[in-house]
Scaffold this motif. Structure first.
Motif, PDB file in Angstrom:
ATOM      1  N   GLU A  81       6.227   6.215   1.048  1.00 33.73           N
ATOM      2  CA  GLU A  81       6.719   5.161   0.183  1.00 33.73           C
ATOM      3  C   GLU A  81       5.767   3.961   0.218  1.00 33.73           C
ATOM      4  OE1 GLU A  81      11.536   6.040   0.385  1.00 33.73           O
ATOM      5  OE2 GLU A  81      10.732   4.133   1.084  1.00 33.73           O
ATOM      6  N   ARG A  82       5.855   3.165  -0.814  1.00 34.75           N
ATOM      7  CA  ARG A  82       5.053   1.948  -0.866  1.00 34.75           C
ATOM      8  C   ARG A  82       5.538   1.007   0.230  1.00 34.75           C
ATOM      9  NH1 ARG A  82       3.580  -0.272  -6.739  1.00 34.75           N
ATOM     10  NH2 ARG A  82       3.134   1.966  -6.790  1.00 34.75           N
ATOM     11  N   GLU A  83       4.594   0.445   0.994  1.00 36.87           N
ATOM     12  CA  GLU A  83       4.970  -0.425   2.096  1.00 36.87           C
ATOM     13  C   GLU A  83       4.286  -1.779   1.996  1.00 36.87           C
ATOM     14  OE1 GLU A  83       3.801   1.207   5.869  1.00 36.87           O
ATOM     15  OE2 GLU A  83       1.670   0.974   5.469  1.00 36.87           O
ATOM     16  N   PHE A  84       4.953  -2.753   2.552  1.00 38.90           N
ATOM     17  CA  PHE A  84       4.454  -4.123   2.566  1.00 38.90           C
ATOM     18  C   PHE A  84       3.244  -4.251   3.481  1.00 38.90           C
ATOM     19  CE2 PHE A  84       4.372  -8.620   2.748  1.00 38.90           C
ATOM     20  CZ  PHE A  84       4.261  -8.986   4.073  1.00 38.90           C
ATOM     21  N   VAL A  85       2.276  -5.066   3.041  1.00 39.92           N
ATOM     22  CA  VAL A  85       1.100  -5.365   3.859  1.00 39.92           C
ATOM     23  C   VAL A  85       1.032  -6.853   4.198  1.00 39.92           C
ATOM     24  CG1 VAL A  85      -1.426  -5.346   3.959  1.00 39.92           C
ATOM     25  CG2 VAL A  85      -0.199  -3.433   2.892  1.00 39.92           C
ATOM     26  N   SER A  86       1.080  -7.688   3.163  1.00 39.60           N
ATOM     27  CA  SER A  86       0.935  -9.120   3.390  1.00 39.60           C
ATOM     28  C   SER A  86       1.413  -9.880   2.170  1.00 39.60           C
ATOM     29  CB  SER A  86      -0.536  -9.458   3.662  1.00 39.60           C
ATOM     30  OG  SER A  86      -0.705 -10.836   3.916  1.00 39.60           O
ATOM     31  N   LEU A  87       1.775 -11.154   2.375  1.00 40.97           N
ATOM     32  CA  LEU A  87       2.131 -12.016   1.260  1.00 40.97           C
ATOM     33  C   LEU A  87       1.759 -13.452   1.555  1.00 40.97           C
ATOM     34  CD1 LEU A  87       4.821 -13.871   2.004  1.00 40.97           C
ATOM     35  CD2 LEU A  87       6.017 -11.725   1.683  1.00 40.97           C
ATOM     36  N   ILE A  88       1.704 -14.235   0.497  1.00 40.21           N
ATOM     37  CA  ILE A  88       1.446 -15.666   0.616  1.00 40.21           C
ATOM     38  C   ILE A  88       2.080 -16.368  -0.572  1.00 40.21           C
ATOM     39  CG2 ILE A  88      -0.754 -15.575  -0.637  1.00 40.21           C
ATOM     40  CD1 ILE A  88      -1.835 -17.648   1.397  1.00 40.21           C
ATOM     41  N   ALA A 105       0.780  -7.731  -6.126  1.00 40.59           N
ATOM     42  CA  ALA A 105       2.000  -7.978  -6.871  1.00 40.59           C
ATOM     43  C   ALA A 105       2.349  -9.453  -6.817  1.00 40.59           C
ATOM     44  CB  ALA A 105       3.150  -7.149  -6.303  1.00 40.59           C
ATOM     45  N   ALA A 106       3.168  -9.862  -7.768  1.00 39.76           N
ATOM     46  CA  ALA A 106       3.649 -11.242  -7.800  1.00 39.76           C
ATOM     47  C   ALA A 106       5.131 -11.233  -8.129  1.00 39.76           C
ATOM     48  CB  ALA A 106       2.877 -12.051  -8.839  1.00 39.76           C
ATOM     49  N   GLY A 107       5.847 -12.162  -7.537  1.00 39.24           N
ATOM     50  CA  GLY A 107       7.276 -12.226  -7.783  1.00 39.24           C
ATOM     51  C   GLY A 107       7.874 -13.525  -7.314  1.00 39.24           C
ATOM     52  N   PRO A 108       9.125 -13.784  -7.677  1.00 41.76           N
ATOM     53  CA  PRO A 108       9.754 -15.063  -7.369  1.00 41.76           C
ATOM     54  C   PRO A 108      10.325 -15.166  -5.961  1.00 41.76           C
ATOM     55  CG  PRO A 108      11.237 -13.716  -8.676  1.00 41.76           C
ATOM     56  CD  PRO A 108       9.943 -12.955  -8.575  1.00 41.76           C
ATOM     57  N   ALA A 109      10.425 -14.053  -5.259  1.00 41.02           N
ATOM     58  CA  ALA A 109      11.088 -14.070  -3.959  1.00 41.02           C
ATOM     59  C   ALA A 109      10.090 -13.908  -2.815  1.00 41.02           C
ATOM     60  CB  ALA A 109      12.122 -12.950  -3.886  1.00 41.02           C
ATOM     61  N   TYR A 110      10.359 -14.627  -1.737  1.00 41.44           N
ATOM     62  CA  TYR A 110       9.563 -14.482  -0.512  1.00 41.44           C
ATOM     63  C   TYR A 110      10.104 -13.233   0.181  1.00 41.44           C
ATOM     64  CZ  TYR A 110       7.011 -16.049   3.655  1.00 41.44           C
ATOM     65  OH  TYR A 110       6.133 -16.162   4.707  1.00 41.44           O
ATOM     66  N   SER A 111       9.517 -12.105  -0.129  1.00 40.37           N
ATOM     67  CA  SER A 111      10.125 -10.841   0.248  1.00 40.37           C
ATOM     68  C   SER A 111       9.086  -9.799   0.615  1.00 40.37           C
ATOM     69  CB  SER A 111      10.975 -10.312  -0.912  1.00 40.37           C
ATOM     70  OG  SER A 111      11.466  -9.022  -0.657  1.00 40.37           O
ATOM     71  N   VAL A 112       9.450  -8.912   1.543  1.00 37.83           N
ATOM     72  CA  VAL A 112       8.589  -7.800   1.920  1.00 37.83           C
ATOM     73  C   VAL A 112       9.015  -6.526   1.197  1.00 37.83           C
ATOM     74  CG1 VAL A 112       8.137  -8.830   4.169  1.00 37.83           C
ATOM     75  CG2 VAL A 112       9.974  -7.128   3.933  1.00 37.83           C
ATOM     76  N   ILE A 113       9.996  -6.657   0.296  1.00 34.85           N
ATOM     77  CA  ILE A 113      10.534  -5.506  -0.420  1.00 34.85           C
ATOM     78  C   ILE A 113       9.871  -5.394  -1.783  1.00 34.85           C
ATOM     79  CG2 ILE A 113      12.617  -4.445  -1.344  1.00 34.85           C
ATOM     80  CD1 ILE A 113      14.185  -5.958   0.817  1.00 34.85           C
ATOM     81  N   ALA A 114       9.299  -4.250  -2.061  1.00 29.22           N
ATOM     82  CA  ALA A 114       8.516  -4.074  -3.277  1.00 29.22           C
ATOM     83  C   ALA A 114       9.320  -4.315  -4.551  1.00 29.22           C
ATOM     84  CB  ALA A 114       7.913  -2.672  -3.293  1.00 29.22           C
ATOM     85  N   ARG A 115      10.571  -3.911  -4.569  1.00 36.59           N
ATOM     86  CA  ARG A 115      11.339  -4.038  -5.816  1.00 36.59           C
ATOM     87  C   ARG A 115      11.627  -5.493  -6.174  1.00 36.59           C
ATOM     88  NH1 ARG A 115      15.324  -1.939  -2.297  1.00 36.59           N
ATOM     89  NH2 ARG A 115      16.999  -3.420  -1.818  1.00 36.59           N
ATOM     90  N   ARG A 149       0.839  -1.196   0.000  1.00 38.48           N
ATOM     91  CA  ARG A 149       0.000   0.000   0.000  1.00 38.48           C
ATOM     92  C   ARG A 149       0.872   1.243   0.000  1.00 38.48           C
ATOM     93  NH1 ARG A 149      -2.635  -0.622   6.088  1.00 38.48           N
ATOM     94  NH2 ARG A 149      -0.735  -0.191   7.282  1.00 38.48           N
ATOM     95  N   GLN A 150       0.296   2.314  -0.528  1.00 37.66           N
ATOM     96  CA  GLN A 150       1.022   3.567  -0.595  1.00 37.66           C
ATOM     97  C   GLN A 150       0.078   4.708  -0.261  1.00 37.66           C
ATOM     98  OE1 GLN A 150       3.148   4.192  -4.273  1.00 37.66           O
ATOM     99  NE2 GLN A 150       4.488   5.702  -3.335  1.00 37.66           N
ATOM    100  N   ALA A 151       0.380   5.388   0.825  1.00 32.87           N
ATOM    101  CA  ALA A 151      -0.386   6.559   1.230  1.00 32.87           C
ATOM    102  C   ALA A 151       0.240   7.804   0.606  1.00 32.87           C
ATOM    103  CB  ALA A 151      -0.400   6.668   2.752  1.00 32.87           C
ATOM    104  N   PRO A 152      -0.517   8.885   0.476  1.00 33.35           N
ATOM    105  CA  PRO A 152       0.024  10.113  -0.124  1.00 33.35           C
ATOM    106  C   PRO A 152       1.274  10.593   0.599  1.00 33.35           C
ATOM    107  CG  PRO A 152      -2.346  10.262   0.071  1.00 33.35           C
ATOM    108  CD  PRO A 152      -1.942   9.010   0.800  1.00 33.35           C
TER     109      PRO A 152
END
Length: 121
Positions: free
Chosen positions: A43-50, A96-106, A37-40
């Protein structure tokens, strides 16, 4: 693969919203699905992943016990059930989707367009 986020809206504090992230195309079984999520002005911040193939979810501390992420085979994506919403949860939410188990947006290489969540006090 493209991701389509939906379900945002305006809700009073204490209310609930259910965000959906539908995928067009097949998600690699090894991939991780996340919500950020990103508030005005912030920076974009992690919320949750699975993990797409299953496994335990991970949550940012401020949403633990209030938000639940789960896989939804009907939409080929994930949902984020948000309960007991607070004004500080107001932001644009991205899946978002990605190959890494990560809380980092990039570390995520596939992003949806975002959906606005506004929680009034």
């Amino acid at each position: 693969v493209q991701l389509q986020a939906s379900g945002g809206g305006l809700v009073q504090a204490g209310g609930s919203l259910r965000l959906s992230c539908a995928a067009s195309g097949r998600i690699f079984s090894s991939y991780v699905m996340g919500w950020f999520r990103q508030a005005p002005g912030k920076e974009r911040e992690f919320v949750s992943l699975i993990r797409w193939r299953g496994g335990s979810a991970l949550y940012e501390d401020s949403v633990k016990g209030r938000f639940t992420i789960s896989r939804d085979n009907a939409i080929g994506g994930v949902v984020l059930q948000m309960n007991s919403l607070k004004p500080e949860d107001t932001a644009v939410y991205f899946c978002a989707a990605g190959p890494a188990y990560s809380v980092i947006a990039r570390n995520y290489n596939i992003w949806g367009q975002g959906t606005q969540v506004t929680v009034s006090s």
